[in-house]
Structures are given as structure tokens and as C-alpha cells.
Design an enzyme around this catalytic site. Structure first.
Site, PDB file in Angstrom:
ATOM      1  N   GLY A 250       0.815  -1.213   0.000  1.00  0.00           N
ATOM      2  CA  GLY A 250       0.000   0.000   0.000  1.00  0.00           C
ATOM      3  C   GLY A 250       0.846   1.260   0.000  1.00  0.00           C
ATOM      4  O   GLY A 250       0.535   2.239  -0.688  1.00  0.00           O
ATOM      5  N   ASP A 251       1.939   1.248   0.761  1.00  0.00           N
ATOM      6  CA  ASP A 251       2.854   2.394   0.784  1.00  0.00           C
ATOM      7  C   ASP A 251       3.493   2.589  -0.589  1.00  0.00           C
ATOM      8  O   ASP A 251       3.682   3.718  -1.051  1.00  0.00           O
ATOM      9  CB  ASP A 251       3.946   2.181   1.829  1.00  0.00           C
ATOM     10  CG  ASP A 251       3.384   1.774   3.176  1.00  0.00           C
ATOM     11  OD1 ASP A 251       2.288   2.251   3.519  1.00  0.00           O
ATOM     12  OD2 ASP A 251       4.032   0.978   3.869  1.00  0.00           O
TER      13      ASP A 251
END
Length: 300
Positions: A250-251
Site C-alpha cells: 500500500g505504501d
């Protein structure tokens, strides 16, 4: 300049075992170390995309020194506040027949140390991007993101918030450029069970009504959806390769989206590059690399 904030960074110590038996001495088959924290992950992937960033946050003790030295390179400028007590946390990730995580609490942060970080924020200029990512340590006030955004509200800054529940909701009044919830987080915010594409779009638009400009929703194995500031829906699937690691995907997606928009000013391209970076991390033991990103860009 792109600024990332990681309030509680860590060293992630990953140990692999054939199986884990409690009450005896277990021997690992392999071990890995990574410098962790959502904002740090974003900075590391931005560096692979040839973009500079400044990493802000707190570090303490010998582990904090290792984190700061370990991530600093030609593309990442570190301006962490060094705390006077304690050590930055070590998170233990046990990969055996079942996966188990033991996450540290992190050091105590005193009000004068928090003020030093706030003063760092004053250096951010119009046109810069600020990425607030992750949870907050229990020694900081739970409205810390709001305090940061309130301090910057009179500047023309592109704000990205990747957080959960109240941290995210309370930031919406500052009209962030981008937020990145997943379906589960949307469900928790609105106390509903969001499963379908129609429901996902519906509640993403509600988040826009609450202040978000662009809403990027990660859909796990289904890919990602973006509802852009013009109300347009964009979708991107996933590639079929063996998933090795989902930590940091996600990052990586956030980093790719920000980099894509920075380069092309195009939401479809930002979504594409974000999806590529998220996939690249999923297919590697660590975070996305330039080589893997370039390889996957040809396949999307």
C-alpha cells in the site's frame, strides 16, 4: 520537495522457520532486516522512481541511528528529530507454518520534541507535497495529524493521508489531495459492509463530500480503484505472479501514485504507476525496486 512523516519508525526483523514450537529453542532458516514505517517505505520507493524526498519523524537510540543511516541516500534526505530517551522500536515478524508479528511500542516523545517536529513542518513551501502515513505512537496526542494540517492550512501544499479511522476522517476537513483507504477501512468508517464495486464507489464519493479530493482504494487481489477529483472512476487490475510479501504494498502504491501525478499530471497514469509499484513490492521479499517496476510497467 516531497516530505514524508513517520512518527514511529522501526527496524523490522524477519525470521523464517520451518515451524514454530512454543516453549523450546527454535532455529531460523533465514533472517532479514528492513527499515520500516509507512512514510519511510514511501520515501524508499520514491527513490527507486528517481524522486527526492525528505523523511521526517522521530528516532531514538542505537536503533534510531541505524534507521537514519540505513535509509539515507542521494534521493532521501533525513531530518528526523532525535529523542533524548529510549530506542526506536524493533518489530519481529515470524514466518513459519503460521505468520506471527510482535510489534514494539516505540520510545516516549516529550512535548518539546514534538514541537521540534512542528517547526520542521514550517519549512514546507507552497507547491510541496506532504505525506502523512501510518498510525501514531501512544505517547502522542491522537489529533496530531490535525495539528500538523492546521499548522499548514494557509500554504498551498499537496496533502496525502494514508491512515485509518479517526486519523483519516479528522483530516478530511483540510481537503487532502489524496487518501488511500481499503474496503475494510471504508466499512469501518461508515459502519457498513462494503463488498461490491458499486458500494465502494458510493462510499468513496461520500469521503469526497467530506473533503477528500481524490480517493484511491486498494482492493487487494482485485487491484485498485480511483475516484478522481472530477468524479471520474478509474480501475486497475493486478498481474498474476507469485505473491511473496504484502507488507509495504500500500505504501508503494502511494509512492507510485504521487510520482506518477508529479511526472504526468494524469490520474490514469498515476493510478497505473501506483498499481505497478504495489505489485512490484508484492512480488519481492522487500520493497519495489527500479528494475521490477520497469519490468512490470511493460506488462500493465
Amino acid at each position: 520537495m516531497i516530505y514524508t512523516v513517520t512518527l514511529n519508525p522501526s527496524i523490522d526483523y524477519i525470521v523464517r522457520l520451518n515451524d514454530l514450537t512454543l516453549g523450546i529453542t527454535n532455529r531460523t532458516t533465514s533472517e532479514e532486516y528492513y527499515f520500516g514505517g509507512k512514510g519511510i517505505n514511501v520515501s524508499l520507493v520514491l527513490a527507486e522512481l528517481d524522486l527526492d524526498s525528505t523523511a521526517l519523524g522521530f528516532v531514538a537510540g542505537f536503533t534510531g541511528e541505524a534507521i537514519e543511516k540505513g535509509i539515507k541516500n542521494d534521493r532521501i534526505h533525513t531530518e528526523f528529530i532525535r529523542l533524548k530517551e529510549g530506542n526506536s522500536r524493533i518489530n519481529v515478524k515470524i514466518k513459519a507454518d503460521e505468520e506471527t508479528e510482535i510489534n514494539g511500542q516505540g520510545p516516549h516523545i516529550y512535548p518539546d520534541e514534538l514541537e521540534k517536529l512542528m517547526e520542521k513542518l514550517d519549512e514546507i513551501q507552497d507547491g510541496d507535497t506532504l505525506i502523512l502515513a501510518g498510525s501514531i505512537p501512544n505517547t502522542l496526542p491522537d489529533d496530531i495529524y490535525e495539528r500538523m494540517l492546521e499548522r499548514l492550512k494557509d500554504k498551498n501544499i499537496r496533502i496525502v493521508v494514508d491512515a485509518t479511522k479517526k486519523l483519516l476522517v479528522n483530516s478530511l476537513k483540510y481537503k487532502p489531495f489524496l487518501i488511500k483507504p481499503n474496503r475494510q477501512e471504508i466499512s469501518e468508517i461508515f459502519d457498513v459492509d462494503v463488498k461490491t464495486e458499486e458500494d465502494t464507489e458510493k462510499y468513496a464519493k461520500k469521503l469526497q463530500e467530506m473533503g477528500a479530493q481524490n480517493v484511491l482504494i486498494s482492493l487487494g487481489g482485485e487491484g485498485a480503484m480511483l475516484i478522481d477529483e472530477n468524479g471520474e472512476k478509474h480501475k486497475m487490475g493486478v498481474l498474476k505472479e507469485k505473491v511473496i510479501n504484502t507488507v509495504g504494498s500500500g505504501d508503494s502504491m502511494v509512492a507510485g501514485f504521487v510520482a506518477g501525478y508529479e511526472k504526468e499530471k494524469s490520474y490514469p497514469y498515476a493510478l497505473k504507476l501506483g498499481s505497478v509499484c504495489g505489485n512490484a513490492t508484492a512480488f519481492l521479499p522487500g520493497l519495489a525496486t527500479k528494475e521490477k517496476i520497469n519490468e512490470l510497467l511493460k506488462k500493465f
